[in-house]
Design a protein around this motif. Structure first.
Motif, mmCIF file in Angstrom:
data_model
loop_
_atom_site.group_PDB
_atom_site.id
_atom_site.type_symbol
_atom_site.label_atom_id
_atom_site.label_comp_id
_atom_site.label_asym_id
_atom_site.label_seq_id
_atom_site.Cartn_x
_atom_site.Cartn_y
_atom_site.Cartn_z
ATOM 1 N N THR A 282 39.047 38.892 42.834
ATOM 2 C CA THR A 282 38.409 37.893 43.163
ATOM 3 C C THR A 282 38.732 36.483 43.485
ATOM 4 O O THR A 282 38.137 35.618 43.991
ATOM 5 C CB THR A 282 37.068 37.724 42.028
ATOM 6 O OG1 THR A 282 37.759 37.364 40.747
ATOM 7 C CG2 THR A 282 36.313 38.986 41.812
ATOM 8 N N SER B 17 31.233 37.946 38.135
ATOM 9 C CA SER B 17 32.992 38.102 37.928
ATOM 10 C C SER B 17 33.228 37.184 36.706
ATOM 11 O O SER B 17 32.824 35.973 36.675
ATOM 12 C CB SER B 17 33.767 37.348 39.051
ATOM 13 O OG SER B 17 35.076 37.268 38.715
ATOM 14 N N PHE C 143 35.608 32.838 41.219
ATOM 15 C CA PHE C 143 35.811 33.295 42.525
ATOM 16 C C PHE C 143 36.745 32.023 42.809
ATOM 17 O O PHE C 143 37.060 30.998 42.329
ATOM 18 C CB PHE C 143 34.869 33.301 43.425
ATOM 19 C CG PHE C 143 33.861 34.543 43.255
ATOM 20 C CD1 PHE C 143 34.606 35.848 43.720
ATOM 21 C CD2 PHE C 143 32.906 34.528 42.256
ATOM 22 C CE1 PHE C 143 33.728 37.001 43.457
ATOM 23 C CE2 PHE C 143 32.198 35.598 41.874
ATOM 24 C CZ PHE C 143 32.569 36.889 42.270
ATOM 25 N N GLY D 208 28.370 39.500 43.145
ATOM 26 C CA GLY D 208 28.526 38.155 42.698
ATOM 27 C C GLY D 208 28.942 37.845 41.372
ATOM 28 O O GLY D 208 29.134 36.744 40.967
ATOM 29 N N ARG E 60 34.066 31.168 46.677
ATOM 30 C CA ARG E 60 32.930 31.293 45.800
ATOM 31 C C ARG E 60 31.736 31.280 46.900
ATOM 32 O O ARG E 60 30.592 32.093 46.569
ATOM 33 C CB ARG E 60 32.805 29.943 45.071
ATOM 34 C CG ARG E 60 31.594 30.044 44.285
ATOM 35 C CD ARG E 60 31.673 28.768 43.451
ATOM 36 N NE ARG E 60 32.904 28.470 42.338
ATOM 37 C CZ ARG E 60 33.565 27.451 42.528
ATOM 38 N NH1 ARG E 60 33.329 26.482 43.522
ATOM 39 N NH2 ARG E 60 34.509 27.400 41.862
ATOM 40 N N ALA F 103 30.704 35.050 47.181
ATOM 41 C CA ALA F 103 30.753 36.082 45.827
ATOM 42 C C ALA F 103 30.246 37.108 46.093
ATOM 43 O O ALA F 103 30.574 38.233 45.606
ATOM 44 C CB ALA F 103 30.310 35.013 44.820
#
Length: 338
Positions: free
Chosen positions: A72, A93, A97, A91, A77, A80
């Motif tokens: 990632t 994580s 990101f 999206g 971002r 994401a």
């Protein structure tokens, strides 16, 4: 980045110690002895400043490192939603990101330059999700996502004109090792690693430094528990575990020198024990986070600078170590937990 590390302190400290292969008998004076192997690895491999620092450390010490990359960090971002972990919403994580394409571009350059310098890029999956409950199929899904993100990283970020011509071959053939986030290593993981074609796993913990255990074609390396501190209580040879012990996970930069000294002494004693003894490989794990004022990076850098230039020491990647150990007649396979 400390937030995601805090989430798995109990998982790290509670990991079951596994028995490794029997150590060979000590060689007598005058006999040829194998090189002492030191394995230094980094989980996450995100901070571009620490990419640069680690590569400089390696150059000065004639060392090669393994970077367990989280993919990632190659997704801005704004995109994401391109990542979806098994059982999670798109999206999601645990390590976030990349900020933007510029950050990704710098990181991709570090990855490629590190590869050409002889370092190893290995997989740490993508979003640092704890997969202890994943099935084999779910692990395989995450492995395939990692491969896809890494393979297409230049193109997906509008950097196709900068992609090295050997990039695709590197992604398809050189990513041969894996370490699980949280060191979560269920049986489903090992089966998935074999099916995916990984040559080694580095997700377990051993009581002492141990030779890798091979089962079903997959070699298992284990981070050792090493004595540390005034009472020499054992602890996983990893920076985050030291961070928890030294300061309960609360950053105290003012005590960095003290913690660096303790960590160096533990690392050096563990190294000397093997160097003077049976020469079992020693593994030390770090993250791309400078905890307690960079104490654990400082301890690692001091150790590497002292021992890696020695002619009978090999500071190598996991893939290089595996090849070296396979060439040793004394390397044997032992029952393992994988």
């Amino acid at each position: 980045m400390l937030r995601y590390l805090m989430a798995f302190s109990l998982a790290l400290t509670a990991t079951t110690a596994l028995a490794g292969a029997p150590a060979p008998a000590s060689n007598g004076a005058g006999e040829n002895r194998p090189k002492q192997i030191l394995l230094v690895s980094f989980d996450g491999a995100h901070d571009n400043r620490l990419w640069a620092r680690s590569r400089e450390i390696a150059k000065r010490a004639n060392a090669h490192f393994t970077y367990f990359l989280s993919c990632t960090t190659l997704i801005p971002r704004a995109r994401a939603g391109d990542y979806k972990a098994p059982g999670m919403k798109a999206g999601r994580s645990n390590i976030g990101f990349a900020t933007d394409v510029e950050e990704v571009a710098i990181r991709l350059d570090h990855i490629w330059n590190a590869k050409t310098e002889g370092h190893e890029i290995a997989s740490h999956t993508c979003g640092h999700i704890d997969g202890k409950g994943w099935t084999t199929a779910e692990w395989l899904t995450e492995f395939k996502t990692f491969d896809r993100v890494l393979l297409n990283a230049w193109k997906d970020n509008g950097l196709a004109d900068r992609e090295p011509k050997e990039w695709a071959d590197f992604v398809k053939n050189d990513i041969t090792g894996f370490r699980a986030p949280h060191l979560s290593a269920p049986d489903s993981l090992f089966q998935a690693e074999r099916e995916h074609g990984f040559r080694y796993d580095a997700s377990v913990v051993t009581h002492d430094p141990a030779l890798p255990v091979t089962k079903g074609g997959l070699a298992g390396f284990g981070l050792p528990l090493i004595p540390e501190g005034p009472k020499e209580r054992r602890i996983i040879a990893m920076d985050y575990n030291l961070f928890i012990r030294h300061s309960a996970g609360i950053d105290h930069p003012s005590k960095g020198d003290e913690f660096a000294g303790r960590s160096y002494e533990a690392f050096r004693a563990a190294f000397d024990r093997q160097y003077r003894g049976d020469r079992i490989p020693l593994q030390i794990g770090l993250h791309f986070v400078e905890m307690n004022g960079g104490a654990y990076w400082a301890a690692m850098e001091r150790l590497v600078a002292e021992v890696c230039p020695l002619p009978d020491v090999a500071c190598v990647t996991y893939a290089q170590a595996l090849a070296m150990l396979e060439d040793r007649d004394s390397s044997t396979t032992a029952p393992g937990a994988m």
